[in-house]
Design a protein around this motif. Structure first.
Motif, PDB file in Angstrom:
ATOM      1  N   ASN A   7       0.912  20.148 -13.013  1.00 24.05           N
ATOM      2  CA  ASN A   7      -0.169  19.960 -14.128  1.00 24.05           C
ATOM      3  C   ASN A   7       0.601  19.574 -15.544  1.00 24.05           C
ATOM      4  O   ASN A   7       0.078  18.818 -16.365  1.00 24.05           O
ATOM      5  N   HIS A  16      -6.369  17.848 -20.723  1.00 21.81           N
ATOM      6  CA  HIS A  16      -6.734  19.312 -21.277  1.00 21.81           C
ATOM      7  C   HIS A  16      -6.720  20.394 -20.080  1.00 21.81           C
ATOM      8  O   HIS A  16      -6.149  21.495 -20.271  1.00 21.81           O
ATOM      9  N   PHE A  17      -6.990  20.122 -18.795  1.00 22.04           N
ATOM     10  CA  PHE A  17      -6.874  21.316 -17.892  1.00 22.04           C
ATOM     11  C   PHE A  17      -5.486  21.505 -17.488  1.00 22.04           C
ATOM     12  O   PHE A  17      -4.809  22.482 -17.888  1.00 22.04           O
ATOM     13  N   TYR A  76      -3.283  24.934 -18.295  1.00 25.08           N
ATOM     14  CA  TYR A  76      -2.679  25.642 -17.291  1.00 25.08           C
ATOM     15  C   TYR A  76      -1.113  26.068 -17.674  1.00 25.08           C
ATOM     16  O   TYR A  76      -0.941  27.121 -17.399  1.00 25.08           O
ATOM     17  N   ALA A  79     -14.006  29.322 -21.357  1.00 27.69           N
ATOM     18  CA  ALA A  79     -13.901  28.889 -20.168  1.00 27.69           C
ATOM     19  C   ALA A  79     -15.259  29.002 -19.256  1.00 27.69           C
ATOM     20  O   ALA A  79     -15.864  27.801 -18.777  1.00 27.69           O
ATOM     21  N   GLY A 136     -17.554  25.921 -20.153  1.00 36.09           N
ATOM     22  CA  GLY A 136     -17.334  24.713 -19.889  1.00 36.09           C
ATOM     23  C   GLY A 136     -16.242  24.249 -20.549  1.00 36.09           C
ATOM     24  O   GLY A 136     -15.630  22.875 -20.149  1.00 36.09           O
ATOM     25  N   ASP A 137     -15.412  24.702 -21.440  1.00 41.26           N
ATOM     26  CA  ASP A 137     -14.203  24.111 -22.094  1.00 41.26           C
ATOM     27  C   ASP A 137     -13.035  23.974 -20.992  1.00 41.26           C
ATOM     28  O   ASP A 137     -12.457  24.776 -20.582  1.00 41.26           O
ATOM     29  N   GLN A 138     -12.572  22.693 -20.701  1.00 42.05           N
ATOM     30  CA  GLN A 138     -11.599  22.327 -19.702  1.00 42.05           C
ATOM     31  C   GLN A 138     -10.086  23.018 -20.163  1.00 42.05           C
ATOM     32  O   GLN A 138      -9.505  23.662 -19.203  1.00 42.05           O
ATOM     33  N   MET A 139      -9.727  23.037 -21.320  1.00 41.41           N
ATOM     34  CA  MET A 139      -8.503  23.675 -21.872  1.00 41.41           C
ATOM     35  C   MET A 139      -8.583  24.890 -21.400  1.00 41.41           C
ATOM     36  O   MET A 139      -7.572  25.675 -20.888  1.00 41.41           O
ATOM     37  N   LYS A 167     -10.160  26.823 -19.541  1.00 39.86           N
ATOM     38  CA  LYS A 167     -10.543  26.783 -17.948  1.00 39.86           C
ATOM     39  C   LYS A 167      -8.847  26.714 -17.540  1.00 39.86           C
ATOM     40  O   LYS A 167      -8.552  27.612 -16.545  1.00 39.86           O
ATOM     41  N   GLY A 168      -7.955  25.784 -17.778  1.00 41.83           N
ATOM     42  CA  GLY A 168      -6.814  25.721 -17.541  1.00 41.83           C
ATOM     43  C   GLY A 168      -6.045  26.938 -17.887  1.00 41.83           C
ATOM     44  O   GLY A 168      -4.899  27.391 -17.139  1.00 41.83           O
TER      45      GLY A 168
END
Length: 84
Positions: A12, A18-19, A23, A55, A58-61, A63-64
């Protein structure tokens, strides 16, 4: 084949975005969690709970961050249960 958190972290980190960035942040936050005093742990937990809500929206960062935090926790717990 299961990947270790270190392998996922390195992947990653190279991947970026973003993800991927999230992470790496999540893993780093979890690794530092146990070095903190009680007040900072509570604050970190509140921050993680906020990222959990982001998350879910739906926020990708976010979620990571949650994925990295979860993977680091699961790997630590798995290693703790091993008796060799």
């Amino acid at each position: 084949m299961k990947r270790t958190v270190e392998e996922k972290y390195n992947y990653n980190k190279k991947r970026g975005g973003h993800f991927g960035s999230g992470y790496c942040i999540g893993v780093d936050v979890y690794k530092g969690y146990f070095k903190q005093d009680a007040e900072n742990r509570r604050q970190t937990q509140r921050i993680i709970n906020n990222f959990m809500q982001l998350a879910k929206n739906g926020d990708q960062m976010s979620k990571g961050i949650i994925a990295g935090y979860r993977d680091a926790a699961n790997e630590r717990k798995k290693g703790k249960n091993r008796l060799s």
